[in-house]
Design a protein around this motif. Structure first.
Motif, PDB file in Angstrom:
ATOM      1  N   LEU A  77       0.618 -10.732  18.634  1.00  0.00           N
ATOM      2  CA  LEU A  77       1.784 -10.812  19.478  1.00  0.00           C
ATOM      3  C   LEU A  77       2.254  -9.568  20.703  1.00  0.00           C
ATOM      4  N   LYS A  78       3.425 -10.815  21.619  1.00  0.00           N
ATOM      5  CA  LYS A  78       2.794 -10.836  22.929  1.00  0.00           C
ATOM      6  C   LYS A  78       5.027 -10.513  22.834  1.00  0.00           C
ATOM      7  N   ILE A 128       7.739  -6.617  15.612  1.00  0.00           N
ATOM      8  CA  ILE A 128       6.529  -5.442  16.145  1.00  0.00           C
ATOM      9  C   ILE A 128       6.571  -5.242  14.123  1.00  0.00           C
ATOM     10  N   GLU A 129       7.348  -5.100  14.093  1.00  0.00           N
ATOM     11  CA  GLU A 129       7.361  -4.580  12.109  1.00  0.00           C
ATOM     12  C   GLU A 129       7.149  -5.162  11.483  1.00  0.00           C
ATOM     13  N   GLN A 130       7.419  -6.239  11.486  1.00  0.00           N
ATOM     14  CA  GLN A 130       6.772  -7.238  10.907  1.00  0.00           C
ATOM     15  C   GLN A 130       5.546  -7.771  10.520  1.00  0.00           C
ATOM     16  N   THR A 145      -4.352  -9.820  28.561  1.00  0.00           N
ATOM     17  CA  THR A 145      -5.035  -8.833  28.031  1.00  0.00           C
ATOM     18  C   THR A 145      -5.261  -8.316  26.027  1.00  0.00           C
ATOM     19  N   VAL A 146      -3.839  -9.094  26.289  1.00  0.00           N
ATOM     20  CA  VAL A 146      -3.932  -9.082  24.670  1.00  0.00           C
ATOM     21  C   VAL A 146      -4.823 -10.043  24.246  1.00  0.00           C
ATOM     22  N   ASP A 147      -4.788 -11.442  24.770  1.00  0.00           N
ATOM     23  CA  ASP A 147      -6.133 -11.885  24.385  1.00  0.00           C
ATOM     24  C   ASP A 147      -7.569 -11.220  24.543  1.00  0.00           C
ATOM     25  N   ASP A 148      -7.714 -11.013  25.660  1.00  0.00           N
ATOM     26  CA  ASP A 148      -8.805 -10.630  25.934  1.00  0.00           C
ATOM     27  C   ASP A 148      -9.233  -9.586  24.434  1.00  0.00           C
ATOM     28  N   PHE A 149      -8.899  -8.477  24.548  1.00  0.00           N
ATOM     29  CA  PHE A 149      -9.036  -7.839  23.292  1.00  0.00           C
ATOM     30  C   PHE A 149      -9.280  -8.652  21.658  1.00  0.00           C
TER      31      PHE A 149
END
Ligand code: FMN
Length: 149
Positions: free
Chosen positions: A122-123, A136-138, A102-106
């Motif tokens: 980022l996964k 996540i911070e980077q 879903t990360v890729d879809d969005f």
């Protein structure tokens, strides 16, 4: 860049946590944020902010989460030309080829409507650990500093 919108989809809390880490980092950087659950979010809100963050979980081996369906369809109907965006999400490596799909879809959806990807998507596997938090911070910092890079 002074304002950011974060929309997350989370069933068991992992992605809400990812979104919160992004939110905190943004606030540390002096950015005014608005974070909301996808169920209570409208795609048109993205236009009102300088940068868009999307944080979805993945479900059903490639299907979008149920509560993300309308939002996803609506997103494809709007124009976000030149809006910078970044997508992060927690999934489960158990799902192999469908890991964080879903990360890729969005990511694809934002690109399709003219968005500019400000950081590599980022996964995250399940709940963010210390290394994930750093990543996540980077990711957040990189996205915000996109035009300075
Ligand atoms: N994770 C993936 O990466 N890909 C999938 O296709 C996927 N399908 C799932 C299907 C079911 C029925 C369940 C229960 C989980 C699935 N997951 C999949 C794992 C979740 O995305 C993962 O546990 C995630 O961290 C949940 O985020 P949340 O705590 O924000 O709800």
């Amino acid at each position: 860049l002074t304002t950011a919108k974060i929309v997350y989809a989370s069933m068991t809390g992992n992605n809400e946590e990812v979104a919160s880490i992004i939110d905190e980092k943004l606030q540390d950087m002096g950015i005014q944020t608005d974070m909301s659950d996808i169920t209570f979010s409208d795609v048109n809100e993205f236009s009102e902010y300088d940068i868009a963050f999307m944080v979805p979980y993945s479900y059903g081996e490639g299907e979008l989460p149920d509560e993300a369906l309308d939002f996803y369809e609506d997103l494809l109907e709007i124009d976000l030309t030149d809006k910078i965006f970044a997508v992060a999400g927690s999934g489960d490596v158990f799902y192999e080829d469908a890991y964080c799909i879903t990360v890729d879809d969005f990511t694809k959806a934002f690109l399709k409507i003219g968005g500019i990807q400000a950081a590599e998507s980022l996964k995250i596997n399940l709940a963010p650990d210390l290394e994930d938090i750093e990543n996540i911070e980077q990711f957040t910092e990189k996205a915000v500093n996109f035009y300075e890079a």
